[in-house]
Design a protein around this motif. Structure first.
Motif, PDB file in Angstrom:
ATOM      1  N   VAL A 254       0.826  -1.208   0.000  1.00 50.82           N
ATOM      2  CA  VAL A 254       0.000   0.000   0.000  1.00 50.82           C
ATOM      3  C   VAL A 254       0.858   1.255   0.000  1.00 50.82           C
ATOM      4  O   VAL A 254       0.506   2.275  -0.603  1.00 50.82           O
ATOM      5  N   THR A 255       2.017   1.204   0.662  1.00 55.34           N
ATOM      6  CA  THR A 255       2.861   2.395   0.777  1.00 55.34           C
ATOM      7  C   THR A 255       3.957   2.463  -0.280  1.00 55.34           C
ATOM      8  O   THR A 255       4.796   3.366  -0.238  1.00 55.34           O
ATOM      9  N   ALA A 256       3.969   1.542  -1.215  1.00 57.44           N
ATOM     10  CA  ALA A 256       5.018   1.532  -2.232  1.00 57.44           C
ATOM     11  C   ALA A 256       4.884   2.754  -3.138  1.00 57.44           C
ATOM     12  O   ALA A 256       3.778   3.175  -3.494  1.00 57.44           O
ATOM     13  N   GLY A 257       6.028   3.322  -3.522  1.00 56.05           N
ATOM     14  CA  GLY A 257       6.009   4.518  -4.362  1.00 56.05           C
ATOM     15  C   GLY A 257       6.105   4.240  -5.837  1.00 56.05           C
ATOM     16  O   GLY A 257       5.730   5.084  -6.657  1.00 56.05           O
ATOM     17  N   ILE A 299      -6.117 -10.005  -4.049  1.00 55.97           N
ATOM     18  CA  ILE A 299      -6.642  -8.682  -4.421  1.00 55.97           C
ATOM     19  C   ILE A 299      -5.634  -7.596  -4.088  1.00 55.97           C
ATOM     20  O   ILE A 299      -5.376  -6.683  -4.890  1.00 55.97           O
ATOM     21  N   THR A 300      -5.031  -7.673  -2.910  1.00 53.87           N
ATOM     22  CA  THR A 300      -4.052  -6.659  -2.516  1.00 53.87           C
ATOM     23  C   THR A 300      -2.818  -6.709  -3.408  1.00 53.87           C
ATOM     24  O   THR A 300      -2.250  -5.662  -3.759  1.00 53.87           O
ATOM     25  N   ALA A 301      -2.398  -7.902  -3.794  1.00 53.84           N
ATOM     26  CA  ALA A 301      -1.204  -8.020  -4.632  1.00 53.84           C
ATOM     27  C   ALA A 301      -1.430  -7.433  -6.016  1.00 53.84           C
ATOM     28  O   ALA A 301      -0.601  -6.653  -6.526  1.00 53.84           O
ATOM     29  N   THR A 302      -2.532  -7.803  -6.642  1.00 52.16           N
ATOM     30  CA  THR A 302      -2.785  -7.310  -8.009  1.00 52.16           C
ATOM     31  C   THR A 302      -3.161  -5.834  -8.012  1.00 52.16           C
ATOM     32  O   THR A 302      -2.711  -5.064  -8.877  1.00 52.16           O
ATOM     33  N   GLY A 303      -3.980  -5.421  -7.059  1.00 49.65           N
ATOM     34  CA  GLY A 303      -4.339  -4.006  -7.001  1.00 49.65           C
ATOM     35  C   GLY A 303      -3.165  -3.127  -6.630  1.00 49.65           C
ATOM     36  O   GLY A 303      -3.082  -1.956  -7.048  1.00 49.65           O
ATOM     37  N   GLY A 304      -2.229  -3.660  -5.833  1.00 49.38           N
ATOM     38  CA  GLY A 304      -1.063  -2.873  -5.452  1.00 49.38           C
ATOM     39  C   GLY A 304      -0.155  -2.549  -6.615  1.00 49.38           C
ATOM     40  O   GLY A 304       0.575  -1.543  -6.582  1.00 49.38           O
ATOM     41  N   GLY A 318      -9.288  -0.013  -9.135  1.00 52.05           N
ATOM     42  CA  GLY A 318      -8.480  -1.187  -9.452  1.00 52.05           C
ATOM     43  C   GLY A 318      -8.662  -2.301  -8.441  1.00 52.05           C
ATOM     44  O   GLY A 318      -8.825  -3.473  -8.809  1.00 52.05           O
ATOM     45  N   TYR A 319      -8.617  -1.948  -7.166  1.00 51.42           N
ATOM     46  CA  TYR A 319      -8.857  -2.968  -6.144  1.00 51.42           C
ATOM     47  C   TYR A 319     -10.254  -3.580  -6.302  1.00 51.42           C
ATOM     48  O   TYR A 319     -10.439  -4.796  -6.121  1.00 51.42           O
TER      49      TYR A 319
END
Length: 807
Positions: A254-257, A299-304, A318-319
């Motif tokens: 979630v915090t990745a730039g 879901i978190t992996a693909t949406g991230g 996207g999520y």
């Protein structure tokens, strides 16, 4: 601790005890037979006489409990002693001596449980085995302090945990009847990989992989191990370590730039999702929970991967799309519980996206309230300015799209849901679609006129769906209609507030709403018979809302014509009058009463508008009294409306007198008394058994009591004289007609009024008499009463009975 034996061992013990009991019984029976042969036949003893009962002392504790306490206490004391020996003070021994002592004690503690088990002392073996585990930990600490003091503490701890876990696992498998070693080994095995990662200075991602690997090892242990306690603990630790790893990965994703930064934790999330799905397929007991976790991780992996390259609003989309993709697993060849878990994960993602759009919906609904104190202050620049609050519209431009996608998913799921859940899905889709259109003008920052027009069209559409969305074929009022009706009513209130910004918008909006609400109420009157019961409440709500719109529109027209507030007040009374006429037409229709009560609220509004002008207030009250009196002509409204009309006329008279600076209380109370006495006469004529207190008491008290209070403070003679004459007349009429209320009220007021007039002279006479005379007179009175006590009681009883016979 208490060690319960195995079933085979316990069965052998029971068989042995029963054999000993049978042998003892046979011995006692043989002895009894021998003693009987020594006695004469006539002297054969009968059954023994019961003696006095001997109290049986119940032990306060059972032997196993005492044993467990002793063993636990002994184990704790030995553990404390070992820790003190190792950590606190080693005494004067050298390094070799201390190591030999601690190692010897540890080996003895490890070997003792086997010998104790062979002798059947299983509980003692458990206590000594637990002590042995503690001693091995102390051995590891002693080794670090003595031989490896320069070693990295985290690295040494990780290695020690791995060695101890292996040692305890082998020890538990060797002595399989001990319960503590294997669970302790499983718990200790959770630490090595994580501690090695921390010792190597690895980041959070590496720590997450270490935790996930530990969770995989725990899962393998659950599937392969045979001892139940170890498997249970491994199952719990698998959830803990795996969940911790996924939480770390979620935070990093979630915090990745950048996209590469999101791909690395995404890989960990994908691995966790694969593990969870594999568990869902292999372990039916946790299939739903494992599939739910796997779905959320996927879901978190693909949406991230999409989130760093798009704004936050599109990231939410996207999520949501990734969650919707999971719904395709409904047709996948997976266990039913696993499919339900994946669908639940999709539902969680949809719910999260809807919650993200909730602030925009709340601001759209509540923001227009700020126009209540800014009526006709000018049109705002746009839809967002009309709301007055900014929840971050730049990030919420996709909120309508999110809500529409969620509504579409609910509609798509309708055919696959059970029959009991299908209507709820359609209701949710209706509410989400309505909310999406509601916030669309603000999300796109449309113009003010366009926003009002869209909201009016949305209200009309929701009202149409509510009226015609029921299932006429089965005659059942559908939940979709209920949801649409609620949305229509909320939307009507929401669009009316921002329309107050300009005069033109107010008049047009209120006129359209009045037409829509009246049309909806009339259309619902044609509902099929079976759906009538469900339609009636909404019909009443629509009718009441139409009354409110009519009042607001009437006030708006008057204000547009330049009429002052006090002039608008009498005009508003036209609404209660029209409602009374409509009620006379509807008669006992369920909608009639709510409409009339809502219109009565318009009368209160008229009084509030006329406040500050007593003459206008009196006029408004009188007009409302006329409306109430006309309503009282209907038999079903006669009691309540009649009393209300009387009260309104009285209030109108009082306000008018106040406006004319009339301060005499009789001017306010005599009209009430006259009206109440007329009502009382009619009541007694229709019901001769009615009490005089019910018929005449309130009316007489309305004038006599306030006048009595005023007379006691009046220094002139006219009011006390008039009050005394009136009270005397009331008393005589009560005595003549044998009416209790008139006799008691009139006599009491007459006596008090006379006392007030004679009080100064009584004070003068008492002041002129000798001081011994009042006590003497009181004594004589008491003697007279005492001498004729029975006679006085008889007279008092006759007086009471006479009053009791009066009505």
């Amino acid at each position: 601790m208490e060690n319960v034996p195995r079933p085979a061992e316990e069965l052998a013990v029971l068989d042995g005890e029963l054999a000993r009991i049978d042998a003892r019984r046979a011995q006692l029976l043989a002895r009894r037979s021998y003693l009987l042969t020594l006695l004469p036949p006539v002297a054969a003893p009968g059954p023994p006489r019961p003696g006095p009962p001997v109290p049986v002392r119940v032990p306060e504790t059972s032997p196993p409990s005492v044993q467990n306490v002793l063993l636990a206490l002994g184990g704790v004391l030995l553990t404390v002693a070992a820790i003190a020996f190792t950590v606190v003070s080693w005494g004067p021994m050298g390094t070799g001596g201390r190591s030999i002592v601690l190692g010897t004690v540890t080996l003895a503690a490890l070997a003792a449980p086997a010998a104790l088990q062979r002798r059947g002392l299983t509980s003692t073996a458990e206590a000594v085995g637990a002590l042995a585990l503690v001693l091995t930990v102390l051995d590891a600490y002693a080794l670090y302090r003595v031989a490896l003091p320069e070693t990295d503490p985290l690295g040494y701890t990780a290695t020690a945990c791995a060695v101890l876990a292996a040692l305890w696992a082998g020890y538990g498998l060797l002595l399989d009847r001990l319960r503590a070693p294997l669970p302790a080994a499983v718990l200790t095995a959770q630490l090595p990989l994580s501690l090695w990662a921390l010792a190597a200075g690895a980041g959070q991602l590496t720590l997450g992989w270490a935790l996930l690997a530990t969770a995989v090892a725990d899962i393998a242990l659950v599937l392969r191990a045979k001892p139940v306690p170890a498997r249970s603990i491994a199952g719990v630790t698998a959830w803990v370590t795996g969940g911790w790893a996924l939480l770390i990965a979620c935070g990093l994703s979630v915090t990745a730039g950048t996209v590469p930064d999101a791909a690395r934790p995404g890989l960990l999330l994908a691995a966790g999702a694969a593990v969870g799905l594999w568990v869902a397929v292999r372990v039916p007991a946790v299939a739903f929970a494992a599939a739910l976790v796997a779905g959320l991780a996927a879901i978190t992996a693909t949406g991230g991967l999409l989130r760093p390259s798009v704004p936050i609003g599109w990231a939410v989309v996207g999520y949501l799309v990734c969650g919707a993709a999971l719904l395709t697993t409904v047709r996948a060849p997976l266990p039913v519980l696993a499919v339900r878990g994946l669908c639940a994960a999709a539902g969680v993602s949809v719910a999260g996206a809807v919650l993200w759009a909730l602030p925009a919906t709340a601001v759209t609904l509540l923001g227009p309230m700020s126009w209540a104190d800014r009526v006709w202050s000018g049109a705002p620049g746009g839809a967002r300015e009309a709301l007055g609050t900014d929840p971050g519209w730049s990030a919420m431009t996709t909120a309508p799209l999110v809500l529409l996608i969620a509504a579409a998913l609910l509609v798509a799921a309708y055919g696959r849901l059970p029959a009991s859940s299908g209507p709820a899905a359609l209701s949710g889709a209706t509410a989400l679609g309505w909310a999406a259109v509601l916030i669309l003008p603000a999300a796109l920052d449309l113009g003010y006129a366009a926003a009002v027009a869209i909201h009016l069209a949305l209200t009309a559409g929701a009202l149409t769906l509510g009226v015609y969305g029921r299932r006429v074929a089965s005659g059942v009022w559908s939940p979709v209609s209920t949801t649409a009706m609620v949305c229509a009513l909320v939307g009507a209130a929401d669009v009316a507030l921002p329309a107050l910004a300009t005069e033109t918008a107010t008049l047009i909006t209120l006129g359209v709403l009045l037409a829509l609400l009246c049309g909806g109420a009339v259309a619902l009157n044609t509902a099929v018979t079976a759906a009538t019961f469900a339609a009636r409440p909404f019909q009443a709500l629509l009718a009441c809302a139409a009354v409110g719109a009519a009042v607001a529109l009437l006030c708006a027209f008057c204000a547009s014509a330049g009429l002052p507030r006090e002039t608008i007040a009498p005009v508003v009374v036209a609404v209660p009058a029209a409602a009374a006429l409509l009620g006379a037409r509807l008669r006992r229709h369920p909608v009639a009463l709510p409409v009339e009560l809502t219109a009565a609220g318009a009368g209160l509004l008229a009084v509030a508008l006329a406040s500050g002008h007593p003459e206008t207030v009196a006029l408004v009250l009188a007009l409302c009294g006329v409306v109430a009196a006309g309503t009282a002509l209907r038999p079903e409204r006669r009691p309540a409306a009649g009393y209300l009309a009387a009260a309104l006329f009285v209030l109108a008279t009082w306000v008018r007198l106040y406006a004319s600076d009339v301060a005499t209380p009789e001017a306010y109370t005599l009209p009430v008394t006259a009206l109440a006495l007329v009502v009382g006469v009619l009541r007694r004529r229709g019901d001769p058994e009615a009490s005089s207190w019910t018929a005449y008491g309130p009316g007489l008290a309305a004038t006599l009591l306030p006048s009595l209070v005023a007379a006691w403070g009046d220094t002139h003679w006219l009011r006390p004289l008039a009050l005394g004459v009136a009270a005397l007349a009331v008393t005589l009429v009560g005595a003549r007609l044998r009416l209790q209320a008139l006799l008691v009220l009139g006599g009491t007021v007459l006596a008090l009024d006379t006392l007030h007039e004679l009080a100064p002279y009584v004070v003068q006479v008492v002041g002129a008499l000798p001081r011994w005379l009042p006590p003497a007179l009181a004594g004589l009175l008491l003697l007279a009463v005492g001498a004729t006590y029975e006679r006085r009681l008889h007279d008092a009883r006759r007086l009471r009975e006479s009053l009791g016979r009066m009505r």
